[in-house]
Design a protein around this motif. Sequence first.
Motif, mmCIF file in Angstrom:
data_model
loop_
_atom_site.group_PDB
_atom_site.id
_atom_site.type_symbol
_atom_site.label_atom_id
_atom_site.label_comp_id
_atom_site.label_asym_id
_atom_site.label_seq_id
_atom_site.Cartn_x
_atom_site.Cartn_y
_atom_site.Cartn_z
ATOM 1 N N LYS A 78 0.819 -1.201 0.000
ATOM 2 C CA LYS A 78 0.000 0.000 0.000
ATOM 3 C C LYS A 78 0.856 1.256 0.000
ATOM 4 O O LYS A 78 0.423 2.285 -0.447
ATOM 5 N N TYR A 79 2.047 1.143 0.553
ATOM 6 C CA TYR A 79 2.877 2.334 0.705
ATOM 7 C C TYR A 79 4.278 2.126 0.133
ATOM 8 O O TYR A 79 4.867 1.070 0.319
ATOM 9 N N ALA A 118 0.884 1.002 -5.675
ATOM 10 C CA ALA A 118 0.759 1.766 -4.426
ATOM 11 C C ALA A 118 0.264 3.170 -4.737
ATOM 12 O O ALA A 118 0.610 3.750 -5.761
#
Lengths: 431, 153
Positions: A78-79, A118
């Motif tokens: 996600k990051y 992401a």
Amino acid sequence: MENTKILSSRFGKIKPDYVEEFVAAGGYEGLKKAITMKPEEIIQEIKNAYLFGRGGAAYPTGVKWEQAYAIPLEKGPKYMICNADEGEPGTFKDRHIMAEDPLMLIEGMTIGAFIFGAKEGYIYCRGEYSGIQKILRSAIKNATEAGFLGENILGTGLNFNIKVVSGAGAYVCGENTALVESIEGKTGRPRRKPPYIKNAGLNMLPTVLNNVETYACIPWIVKEGGEKFLSLGTEFSGGTKLMCLSGNVVQRGVYEVPFGTTLRDLIYDLGGGIADGKKLKFVHLGGSSGACFPEELLDTKICYNDLRKNGLSLGSGAVLVVDDSHCVVDYLKTVMEFFEDESCGKCTPCREGNRRMVEILEKLTSGRGAKEDLERLQSLARTMRNTSFCGLGQSAPVPVTTLLKHFADEFEAHVQGRCPSGKCSMSGVRR
Amino acid sequence: MKIVDEVLEKFRYAKENLIQILLELQMLSGKNYLPEEWVEYVAQALDMPMNKVYGVMTFYGMFSTKPRGKNLIEVCKSGPCHVSGSEGVELMLEKELAIKPGETTEDGLFTLERSNCFGACDIAPAIKIGENVYGNLTPDSLKAVINSYRAEA
């Protein structure tokens, strides 16, 4: 000596935060090529490049990204986080990248975001670099306006934004899990591993985290190919490295050298040798947590394998040169005071070990040392290395054991109440 | 508390921005510190116990709970600066400002502190005053730097 420039080719030549000048000088060609490739193909190029993490841990980046990519899509990374906490004393290469070519780092992160899908990126930049944070923010703003960040980047449907988060003065936040704790606004104490960052990082979600210089290598690798990157270096260490030369050397600064260059070439050829006609006493390699060694090891090549064979590690690429007017015990006290100060206090071996070491070194530098103190240093070093919670405490004793090994006579002299270089007070008074 | 409200607003009253909020408030304090009533206000606004906020404040080296001078002078004491003569720089500053590390000048203009490496090893021995870094210091250049801050005041 040949000067290969991959990372530093634009240093000083472009306005650092101007997208137009960056693009005119070859910037964003890596990203443009990346979006025509499959994620697996990009990762394969990075694996072919033998790129190892440039922050100090030297984990193979291609493998790291492959593992992160293998995490099922709905749980996928996600990051994208960039470790710009550069706190290792003697290290200032990331500062140069961010101040002189920040878009190269941003391009590398964006290629990562394309691979993993992401949406959010963070650059965790140390608080001491507040001036540089402004350059980063401006570069991000300009890249967003030019369509290289934000919504639907280059028409790919990729949405990716980067935020700059400031540290506030804590060396331990360079440790991955401490760093994400700090981004969450908490005290930066390391987490227990596993779970690893790739599975449970920021906000306990999958996260890809790399050093500034590592991300900065990615655009070139994608553009020119992994094999070409590898061919610049040695068999198992691809590409070039930004080395930070400091201390008692004529020409201090950041030098980009291909892997395979010897430390002697770096110090004497590029760096112009020891300043003021003095002689080399020792080199402290890789930052404060690295090894200290004398002249005999200078022909070691800057290459992960060669260094390891000689019991050394490249760390962050810091090369601190110390001349023969200095005292190893006095120097070591300075180093250990740093670790005493920066230990986060979570685990006992690091919190207490560093403190006890400083106490012993204070005794030795004031002429109150005893023979047993040297044994105590060794014993503390063993305990810290084997039982500390994170890399900080595990590696803090490295300068202690290496200086004790190479300069046993000088420590012995201090036990006898004599400082051969005359740096220590030897006043016998408790300070 | 208008200043504090504005900063909280800027950072969307988000707990994860606590460090960023405190950094900005410290800068706005004019005395390089975090006034207790500001911090209490922040804790309440973010719905956090004061001890949590205090824990964060005291963990990070850049925060101070006590007022400091308008200009914070940090002398790097890490290895690269140490072998390049940081001790001499510290002594010169002590003499020029007539204070010891940790102290503030009577006019409230300067606080002298020892700091860890801030990445200016290529121009060691280095000092940092606020955001600005000064290196390759000699007695004359150091005096000139200090005087430039005095002239500004």
